[in-house]
Design a protein around this motif. Structure first.
Motif, PDB file in Angstrom:
ATOM      1  N   HIS A 186      -0.382  -2.807  -0.369  1.00 11.54           N
ATOM      2  CA  HIS A 186      -1.749  -3.096  -0.794  1.00 11.54           C
ATOM      3  C   HIS A 186      -1.880  -2.851  -2.288  1.00 11.54           C
ATOM      4  CE1 HIS A 186      -2.589  -2.372   3.618  1.00 11.54           C
ATOM      5  NE2 HIS A 186      -3.088  -3.566   3.411  1.00 11.54           N
TER       6      HIS A 186
ATOM      7  N   GLU B 157      -7.172 -13.204   4.353  1.00 13.03           N
ATOM      8  CA  GLU B 157      -7.207 -12.772   5.760  1.00 13.03           C
ATOM      9  C   GLU B 157      -8.624 -12.637   6.295  1.00 13.03           C
ATOM     10  OE1 GLU B 157      -5.911  -8.598   6.267  1.00 13.03           O
ATOM     11  OE2 GLU B 157      -5.108  -8.704   4.237  1.00 13.03           O
TER      12      GLU B 157
ATOM     13  N   THR C  33       3.526  -6.689   9.435  1.00 16.34           N
ATOM     14  CA  THR C  33       3.900  -6.580   8.023  1.00 16.34           C
ATOM     15  C   THR C  33       5.295  -5.988   7.881  1.00 16.34           C
ATOM     16  OG1 THR C  33       1.575  -6.085   7.567  1.00 16.34           O
ATOM     17  CG2 THR C  33       3.105  -5.854   5.737  1.00 16.34           C
TER      18      THR C  33
ATOM     19  N   HIS D 213      -5.618  -8.693  -0.168  1.00 19.61           N
ATOM     20  CA  HIS D 213      -5.089  -7.788  -1.192  1.00 19.61           C
ATOM     21  C   HIS D 213      -3.851  -8.367  -1.849  1.00 19.61           C
ATOM     22  CE1 HIS D 213      -2.102  -6.841   1.986  1.00 19.61           C
ATOM     23  NE2 HIS D 213      -3.136  -7.027   2.796  1.00 19.61           N
TER      24      HIS D 213
ATOM     25  N   ASP E 145       3.057 -10.162   5.090  1.00 21.74           N
ATOM     26  CA  ASP E 145       1.872  -9.713   5.841  1.00 21.74           C
ATOM     27  C   ASP E 145       1.173 -10.934   6.427  1.00 21.74           C
ATOM     28  OD1 ASP E 145      -0.278  -8.239   6.772  1.00 21.74           O
ATOM     29  OD2 ASP E 145      -1.044  -7.673   4.792  1.00 21.74           O
TER      30      ASP E 145
ATOM     31  N   CYS F 134      -0.711  -4.189  14.196  1.00 22.33           N
ATOM     32  CA  CYS F 134      -2.072  -3.956  14.666  1.00 22.33           C
ATOM     33  C   CYS F 134      -2.398  -5.042  15.684  1.00 22.33           C
ATOM     34  CB  CYS F 134      -3.072  -4.043  13.520  1.00 22.33           C
ATOM     35  SG  CYS F 134      -2.821  -2.772  12.249  1.00 22.33           S
TER      36      CYS F 134
ATOM     37  N   ASP G 273      -1.199  -8.564  13.953  1.00 25.74           N
ATOM     38  CA  ASP G 273      -0.989  -8.495  12.502  1.00 25.74           C
ATOM     39  C   ASP G 273       0.295  -7.724  12.241  1.00 25.74           C
ATOM     40  OD1 ASP G 273      -1.115  -8.084   9.753  1.00 25.74           O
ATOM     41  OD2 ASP G 273      -3.279  -7.704   9.753  1.00 25.74           O
TER      42      ASP G 273
ATOM     43  N   TRP H 129      -9.169   4.340  12.939  1.00 25.97           N
ATOM     44  CA  TRP H 129      -8.569   3.049  12.571  1.00 25.97           C
ATOM     45  C   TRP H 129      -9.339   1.848  13.110  1.00 25.97           C
ATOM     46  CZ3 TRP H 129      -5.108   2.414   8.921  1.00 25.97           C
ATOM     47  CH2 TRP H 129      -4.280   3.487   8.587  1.00 25.97           C
TER      48      TRP H 129
ATOM     49  N   TYR I 188      -0.640   6.031  10.212  1.00 26.36           N
ATOM     50  CA  TYR I 188      -0.582   5.037  11.302  1.00 26.36           C
ATOM     51  C   TYR I 188       0.810   5.118  11.925  1.00 26.36           C
ATOM     52  CZ  TYR I 188      -1.697   0.597  13.645  1.00 26.36           C
ATOM     53  OH  TYR I 188      -1.966  -0.379  14.573  1.00 26.36           O
TER      54      TYR I 188
ATOM     55  N   GLU J 146      -4.261 -14.450   8.883  1.00 26.13           N
ATOM     56  CA  GLU J 146      -3.815 -13.974   7.572  1.00 26.13           C
ATOM     57  C   GLU J 146      -2.517 -14.646   7.156  1.00 26.13           C
ATOM     58  OE1 GLU J 146      -2.652  -9.795   7.513  1.00 26.13           O
ATOM     59  OE2 GLU J 146      -2.799  -9.739   5.317  1.00 26.13           O
TER      60      GLU J 146
ATOM     61  N   TYR K  48       2.282   4.536   7.674  1.00 25.04           N
ATOM     62  CA  TYR K  48       1.368   4.199   6.587  1.00 25.04           C
ATOM     63  C   TYR K  48       0.052   4.944   6.780  1.00 25.04           C
ATOM     64  CZ  TYR K  48      -1.602   1.296   3.567  1.00 25.04           C
ATOM     65  OH  TYR K  48      -2.479   0.849   2.616  1.00 25.04           O
TER      66      TYR K  48
ATOM     67  N   THR L  21       3.714  -0.704   8.419  1.00 24.77           N
ATOM     68  CA  THR L  21       2.603   0.076   8.968  1.00 24.77           C
ATOM     69  C   THR L  21       3.073   1.418   9.528  1.00 24.77           C
ATOM     70  OG1 THR L  21       2.893  -1.054  11.076  1.00 24.77           O
ATOM     71  CG2 THR L  21       1.237  -1.954   9.589  1.00 24.77           C
TER      72      THR L  21
HETATM   73  N1  MF3 Z   1      -1.680  -5.587   8.004  1.00 23.02           N
HETATM   74  C1  MF3 Z   1      -2.970  -5.075   7.613  1.00 23.02           C
HETATM   75  C2  MF3 Z   1      -3.434  -5.918   6.439  1.00 23.02           C
HETATM   76  O1  MF3 Z   1      -3.506  -7.097   6.594  1.00 23.02           O
HETATM   77  C3  MF3 Z   1      -2.960  -3.644   7.263  1.00 23.02           C
HETATM   78  C4  MF3 Z   1      -2.662  -2.752   8.387  1.00 23.02           C
HETATM   79  S1  MF3 Z   1      -2.580  -1.136   7.845  1.00 23.02           S
HETATM   80  C5  MF3 Z   1      -2.421  -0.273   9.264  1.00 23.02           C
HETATM   81  O2  MF3 Z   1      -3.637  -5.489   5.349  1.00 23.02           O
HETATM   82  F1  MF3 Z   1      -2.110   0.899   8.912  1.00 23.02           F
HETATM   83  F2  MF3 Z   1      -3.542  -0.338   9.921  1.00 23.02           F
HETATM   84  F3  MF3 Z   1      -1.484  -0.816  10.011  1.00 23.02           F
END
Ligand code: MF3
Ligand code: CO
Ligand code: CO
Length: 275
Positions: free
Chosen positions: A193, A219, A114, A186, A123, A86, A112, A236, A81, A250, A78, A75
């Motif tokens: 993604h 998720e 990743t 996704h 993720d 998150c 969350d 966001w 971000y 998720e 990304y 993230t």
């Molecule tokens: N982890 C999130 C998902 O499940 C995506 C977060 S993207 C961010 O797809 F930029 F907001 F962190």
């Protein structure tokens, strides 16, 4: 028409062309390691998610653990971000941005994460209960986890994404909850993604057919009220329009010959609260 492409050993698998990648043992090995790191991070957060902790402090832990394990938070940077995870509190549906705001008694919180490890993405997100949480909120969290797992039971060769979606939707709506349509699961792997888009509400027997070697997330976001969301001015944070509570879990999975492998299962058995 759905196009599936077998990923050959050594293939970078970073192209985004709308095809659905079918991975081999190399991919499963990579996803197992990335998924394990993601689950370890959420496990490690458990004792820290308490009243008074700021979500920035939790983000710092995620960053540290990811980097110490040789990974990178996907993230970070990304689409602009700037955080390592998150954190979505109460009526925040997803993509809550860590900040100096402290958690308080009674909050329900989704974290969350990743991490990428050797380029593979793990993720996963779970709900955390902060202190004493009212029964109505606890029940939402419990049913949302059930939705995820009922969806995953349908994730097997020959079934379609609509079967996964239908299992989730029917369980949520049986409890009169709203299933969020604005955000989906996704495909993932070397990409964060990728195709396909994984819906959480839909009709059985419809959509992309599942085949061994597909990697994707499931998720579901489930609201105590209506499904509708809006995005705050920060670009966001997604919240429920009716300000009702929202929950999400998720997992990242790979379709196997006879079902699915969950890459992000908690080694400590902390898949859902109480932890
Ligand atoms: N982890 C999130 C998902 O499940 C995506 C977060 S993207 C961010 O797809 F930029 F907001 F962190
Ligand atoms: Co995801
Ligand atoms: Co996620």
């Amino acid at each position: 028409m759905t196009n599936y492409v077998q990923v050959a050993p050594g293939d970078r698998a970073e192209y985004r062309d709308g095809t659905i990648k079918l991975h081999g043992p190399e991919g499963f090995e990579g996803m197992r390691k990335a998924g394990r790191l993601a689950a370890d991070i959420l496990d490690a957060l458990v004792p820290h998610v308490v009243p008074g902790v700021t979500t920035q402090e939790l983000d710092d832990i995620v960053y540290r653990m990811t980097v110490d394990a040789g990974g990178v938070p996907a993230t970070l940077g990304y689409r602009g971000y700037t955080k390592s995870c998150c954190i979505s509190i109460n009526h925040v549906v997803c993509h809550g941005i860590p900040s100096e705001k402290p958690l308080k008694d009674g909050d329900i919180v989704n974290i969350d994460v990743t991490p990428t490890l050797d380029g593979w993405h793990g993720d996963t997100s779970r709900m955390f209960l902060v202190g004493d949480v009212p029964l109505k909120a606890r029940r939402l969290v419990e049913v949302t986890y059930e939705c995820l797992m009922l969806g995953l039971e349908q994730a097997k060769p020959g079934n379609r994404l609509g079967d996964v979606a239908h299992a989730i939707q029917s369980h949520a709506e049986k409890h009169r909850y709203g299933v969020v349509r604005d955000f989906c699961g996704h495909g993932l792997g070397k990409l964060f993604h990728d195709s396909p888009e994984v819906i959480h509400a839909g009709r059985p027997g419809t959509g992309v057919e599942l085949k061994p070697g597909m990697f994707f997330t499931v998720e579901p976001m489930i609201n105590l009220g209506k499904p509708d969301c809006k995005i705050l001015e920060d670009g966001w944070t997604a919240v429920t329009r009716d300000r009702s509570l929202s929950a999400q879990f998720e997992h990242s999975i790979g379709i196997t010959e006879d079902g699915c492998e969950i890459f992000t299962k908690s080694p400590k058995g902390f898949d859902a609260p109480p932890y």
